[in-house]
Each structure stands twice: as structure tokens, then as C-alpha cells.
Design an enzyme around this catalytic site. Structure first.
Site, PDB file in Angstrom:
ATOM      1  N   THR A 138       0.785  -1.259  -0.120  1.00 35.07           N
ATOM      2  CA  THR A 138      -0.107  -0.229  -0.135  1.00 35.07           C
ATOM      3  C   THR A 138       0.492   1.129  -0.076  1.00 35.07           C
ATOM      4  O   THR A 138       1.975   1.085  -0.602  1.00 35.07           O
ATOM      5  CB  THR A 138      -0.895  -0.092   0.890  1.00 35.07           C
ATOM      6  OG1 THR A 138      -0.320  -0.046   2.358  1.00 35.07           O
ATOM      7  CG2 THR A 138      -1.935  -0.851   0.797  1.00 35.07           C
ATOM      8  N   TYR A 139       0.063   2.229  -0.262  1.00 33.92           N
ATOM      9  CA  TYR A 139       0.922   3.522   0.126  1.00 33.92           C
ATOM     10  C   TYR A 139       2.297   3.658   1.567  1.00 33.92           C
ATOM     11  O   TYR A 139       1.653   3.649   2.153  1.00 33.92           O
ATOM     12  CB  TYR A 139      -0.235   4.939   0.209  1.00 33.92           C
ATOM     13  CG  TYR A 139       0.730   6.341  -0.218  1.00 33.92           C
ATOM     14  CD1 TYR A 139       1.508   6.187  -1.867  1.00 33.92           C
ATOM     15  CD2 TYR A 139       0.243   7.471   0.034  1.00 33.92           C
ATOM     16  CE1 TYR A 139       2.094   7.740  -2.690  1.00 33.92           C
ATOM     17  CE2 TYR A 139       1.411   8.649  -0.201  1.00 33.92           C
ATOM     18  CZ  TYR A 139       1.560   8.747  -1.084  1.00 33.92           C
ATOM     19  OH  TYR A 139       2.523  10.188  -1.484  1.00 33.92           O
ATOM     20  N   MET A 140       3.205   4.136   0.685  1.00 37.93           N
ATOM     21  CA  MET A 140       4.275   4.018   2.006  1.00 37.93           C
ATOM     22  C   MET A 140       4.559   4.888   2.327  1.00 37.93           C
ATOM     23  O   MET A 140       5.564   5.846   3.244  1.00 37.93           O
ATOM     24  CB  MET A 140       5.655   3.481   0.899  1.00 37.93           C
ATOM     25  CG  MET A 140       6.118   4.405  -0.122  1.00 37.93           C
ATOM     26  SD  MET A 140       5.299   4.017  -1.633  1.00 37.93           S
ATOM     27  CE  MET A 140       5.933   5.721  -2.367  1.00 37.93           C
TER      28      MET A 140
END
Length: 540
Positions: A138-140
Site C-alpha cells: 500500500t501507499y508508503m
């Protein structure tokens, strides 16, 4: 602000004065046992007064400890009390940006910039055989600990299949962020599907991608599992001597249920204070007589605060509300790229220009370089982003006084030319003077005629220790990847090297070369003897 923190820490180290103190352990066994099991206990109190630095009885010198040792040789030892219990160790929550950067730094040796570059590639997508490009995480860039219910259900299914349903709590755990200004628009950093195990995708990943993905996957799976359960035992031991009663304490634990530890164990902060080591305590009961086997006095010196690593600097920035998930890595990269801070053996230290700039800014903009100001400004900008405040009065309230400060500083600050640091040697290629420059891995020597002459060579810093092979000076060197090692100044004529820092003092047992094997331990390269480092080394 990050540079100021590094500069302040360096000054703390420079001003630090080590203090001596002593600890005492006793090796004991049950008096009635035919084959006694030896265990260790630490001196805790003398006549009810607590022992230790900054306590009632500091034992700051060997002379202060001597009468205690004499007294204990003739003491009667017995178990005063035994307390048995249980201790829970909870799993760490899934990764946020900062905790991912910290764990990747400690476990994998990655810089914050490298971690984010690898995470970006995992997020954007990797070509998996037969599946095309797949985003693996997922978005980091997030400070949220939220996890979608679907993802939690998938983890619970995997854990049931791999480790059994008894490794799961009754309901999926919910984690709350401690960060006051957390922006929870995104989930925590996690695999898009834990069913894509690291082993399944390893063939399609680079080494860096695999190692980081494995870390993220394990952390996510472990975060949804049961705590680890330990059985604990703490024994209070009395040593009744002629003049005083001495209290010792032995503690130990046994892992009864591993829980999340089957998958992942959070890495320890490399600068965290080390607790008293546990011992393997035998079965004891109150009133049991004990036999003294040996007294183990140990000399220590207080240590200066350690220089920041990238991981510890990110942690302190986050704790103080400075920066956001998207800014930690660029901040640390920028202060190094501009020559304000150097990374030496993965520790951050300020350069001369970094100290000079910080001092100048503190003289003229001390309120702006204050942690509380930075935190307050971050909070106000967040409130603008969330539509709670109008940006005009917020920015106006800051910019008006700041513009006047800038105008005053421009009139008062004297332009100081940067004086080159020449070395006592000319360039072998063009005969111009050589000088010290700063690079990615620290100082090096280069030709002053750059860019016309590009001659460079390592800066050989003597450590005031003689080479054991040829008696020439030993110097600190670096590999191509920046790792520090120690070698002879006469290389390649003399090829003696060591990864560990050599010490000037010889081995007391064989007169061989001693090296610093850890923070407070030495080892001999000849007889392999290990001892406590009695003289504190300069912080590295």
C-alpha cells in the site's frame, strides 16, 4: 531543525566527562544440590539502601567496593523471597513511514532514501510471472496505523493455515497512532495481499525489494497475532555478613507461548539502554540456603550520548512533531548533500560549515530554530490543510516578524569566507596543493585544481596505535561502500587490517593487539581473551 539536533548532540558529546562506577554480581548455587546449577544475581541494596549510579550507595570507585567484597566472602547466603509471574509482550503495529525507515535502517542497513526508493518500486508495481505488473504494498508515505477489515480477515486466514487458530486473538486488533498530527487518509504500510508471501514473489524481485517486502509482510502478519507469553521468576537473595545484610536479585524468564514471535520480532533501538541481563534461575524457594561460587565486580564508565543514526534522528523528529512521512528521507538526504552533516560508520556528525551555519541561525533566528516553534507551525499548516483555519492570518502572523528578522540579519551578519583546509602534500599529477573535501562517505583529499585535475585519495586519519606487523602508524580507512576499517599507513607494502578499532593498550595476558569488539568490550587478536573496556573510547 535536523541540523541543529545533530549539532546539539555533537556538543553534548564534546562536553561529556565520563564517570566511573562499579557493579557487583555473585555466582551462586543451591547448597543442598549434589550437582549444583550456577546462576547469577546482582547486588541490589546494602542494608536496605539501593545500590547504583544516582542511588543511595553509588559504589563509584574500586576502593568503595573493596569492603563490600571482603564482607561478602564470609556471608551466609539464603533465598529471602521468590516471586513467580507472567509477562506479556505485545506485537508491534504495522509500519508507518517512519517505523519502516527505522526498522530498515537497523535490520537491513538501508538509508531512509534507499528505503523509500525501494518501497516506491514495490508500490508502483513489479512484473510477476503470469500476472503482469502488480503493486505489492500500500501507499508508503503514511503515519496511519489503520488496516482495512478485508486485509485483517486475509491475515487471519493465513495465520490459521500456517500457525493454527490458537495464534490469533478473538478479534482483530485495532491500533491507534500516538502522533498528534497524524494524517490518516491512508492505511498503514502493508502488503496488498499477504497471500503473496515473500517466498512466492522472491524470483521476481531484486534483492533490495525482497528484503524490504519480507520485512513489511512479516510486520503486518505479526501485528495481527497474539502476544508472546513469558513465565517470569524473580528471587530476592540475602547475604548476611558480620556488619551488614546485602540484598541481591536474580531474575529470569521462559518463553511459554511464542505468539507473534513465530513470524517477527521488532528490532531494538541500537541506542536504547541495556537492561540487566536475565539469568537461568533454578527452582528456588524462600529459605533455601545458597553457596557462593564467585564474586564478579565489574568496572564501568558512563558513556556520552551516541551520535544519531538516520533511524534515531527520524524517531526524534517524529516524536517532536517535526516533519511528515513524505519529508523525513528528503530532509536527511538534503542535509548531507549540502555538506552540513556527514555519515560516518552510519552515525551522523556535523561538518564545520554545519556548525557555523547553525550558530549563525541560532544567533539571529533562535525562535525559528526552536522545536516548539517548528511543531506549532506544523500543526497550524495541518489545520489550514484540513480547512479549519484561514492561511492568510497564519502566514501573515509568521512572515511579518520574520521578514524584519531577515532584514536585520542581512545588515549584521558578516560574510565569512570558507578557508580551505590544505594538507601538507602536493598533487602527484599537477603539483598543485591538496586539500580536504567532504563527500558522501566523509572526508577525502582532492586536488585544489579541480575540475581541471581530478586527483583524489583517501584522508588517512591516524589513530595513535602502532601496526603490530611493522610498527608504522595505523590509520582509519574506508571501503568503496563506505564501511570503516583500520590498516597500516604503509599499505600496500604492509597489508595488516582489522574491521575492529585497535587500542593502544596491549593485552594484559599475552601483550598482543587489543581491539574494541563492542561498545564496552575488548578482545585480543592473539589469545582471543575478552575483557571489559576500562578506558572509554571516543564516541564513534
Amino acid at each position: 531543525m535536523a541540523v541543529r539536533l545533530v549539532v546539539d548532540r555533537e556538543r553534548e558529546i564534546d562536553q561529556f566527562e565520563p564517570e566511573e562506577y562499579w557493579t557487583l554480581h555473585a555466582e551462586l548455587s543451591k547448597a543442598a544440590d549434589a550437582s549444583p546449577k550456577i546462576f547469577s544475581a546482582a547486588l541490589h541494596n546494602i542494608g536496605g539502601k539501593r545500590v547504583g549510579r544516582d542511588k543511595d550507595v553509588p559504589l563509584s570507585t574500586q576502593a568503595a567496593l573493596a569492603p563490600v567484597l571482603k564482607d561478602l566472602e564470609q556471608a551466609a547466603w539464603s533465598v529471602a523471597n521468590v516471586k513467580r509471574g507472567e509477562r506479556k509482550r505485545n506485537p508491534a503495529p504495522p509500519f508507518t513511514t517512519s517505523t519502516m525507515q527505522q526498522d530498515a535502517s537497523r535490520r537491513l542497513g538501508y538509508t531512509a532514501r534507499r528505503t523509500m526508493a525501494v518501497a516506491q518500486s514495490l508500490y508502483e508495481g513489479v512484473d510477476l510471472a503470469g500476472n503482469g505488473s502488480v503493486g505489492l504494498i500500500t501507499y508508503m508515505r503514511t503515519d496511519s496505523l489503520n488496516v482495512a477489515a478485508e486485509a485483517q480477515a486475509e491475515v487471519r486466514q493465513l495465520v490459521t493455515e500456517r500457525y493454527g487458530a490458537d495464534s490469533l486473538p478473538a478479534t482483530a486488533p485495532q491500533y491507534k497512532t500516538k502522533s498528534k498530527g497524524a494524517q490518516e487518509a491512508h492505511e498503514a504500510v502493508r502488503p496488498t495481499s499477504v497471500m503473496r508471501t515473500p517466498e512466492q514473489v522472491q524470483a521476481d524481485l531484486t534483492r533490495d525489494q525482497f528484503r524490504l517486502y519480507q520485512l513489511i509482510w512479516r510486520r503486518m502478519v505479526a501485528s495481527q497475532m497474539l502476544p508472546a507469553i513469558y513465565e517470569t521468576v524473580a528471587a530476592e537473595i540475602d547475604a548476611a555478613a558480620q556488619s551488614e545484610t546485602y540484598g541481591f536479585r536474580a531474575s529470569g524468564s521462559l518463553l511459554r507461548s511464542p505468539g507473534f514471535l513465530q513470524v517477527y520480532e521488532e528490532s531494538a533501538d541500537e541506542d536504547a539502554q541495556v537492561d540487566e541481563p536475565e539469568t537461568d534461575v533454578p527452582v528456588l524457594d524462600a529459605g533455601d540456603a545458597l553457596q557462593l561460587q564467585k564474586l564478579l565486580p565489574e568496572q564501568h564508565f558512563t558513556q556520552p550520548p551516541p551520535r544519531f543514526t538516520e533511524a534515531s534522528l527520524i524517531k526524534i523528529l517524529e516524536e517532536n512533531g517535526i516533519g511528515r512521512p513524505s519529508t523525513y528521507a528528503p530532509t536527511i538526504s538534503t542535509i548531507q548533500a549540502r555538506g552540513y552533516v556527514l555519515s560516518e560508520s552510519r552515525r551522523l556528525m556535523p561538518t564545520a560549515i554545519g556548525i557555523q551555519v547553525t550558530d549563525m541561525l541560532m544567533e539571529h533566528f533562535s525562535d525559528v530554530l526552536d522545536v516548539s516553534f517548528t511543531r506549532k507551525m506544523e500543526e497550524e499548516l495541518d489545520s489550514i490543510a484540513e480547512g479549519e483555519r484561514n492561511w492568510v492570518p497564519v502566514i501573515g502572523g509568521f512572515y511579518g516578524p520574520f521578514a524584519k528578522q531577515v532584514e536585520l540579519a542581512q545588515a549584521e551578519i558578516e560574510v565569512i569566507p570558507q578557508v580551505p583546509e590544505y594538507v601538507d602534500k602536493d598533487c602527484p599529477k599537477c603539483s598543485q596543493r591538496l586539500l580536504v573535501r567532504y563527500g558522501r562517505y566523509g572526508k577525502f583529499v582532492a586536488c585544489s585544481g579541480f575540475p581541471d585535475c581530478r586527483h583524489v585519495e583517501p584522508l588517512l586519519e591516524k589513530i595513535n596505535v602502532a601496526c603490530p606487523t611493522c610498527t608504522a602508524d595505523l590509520v582509519e580507512r574506508r571501503t568503496r561502500k563506505g564501511r570503516t576499517f583500520f590498516g597500516c599507513v604503509r599499505y600496500p607494502e604492509c597489508e595488516w587490517t582489522s574491521w575492529k578499532r585497535p587500542l593502544a593498550m596491549p593485552c594484559p595476558d599475552c601483550n598482543g593487539m587489543l581491539v574494541q569488539s563492542s561498545k564496552n568490550k575488548t578482545s585480543c587478536l592473539e589469545c582471543k581473551a575478552v575483557a571489559v573496556l576500562l578506558v572509554p573510547e571516543t564516541a564513534a
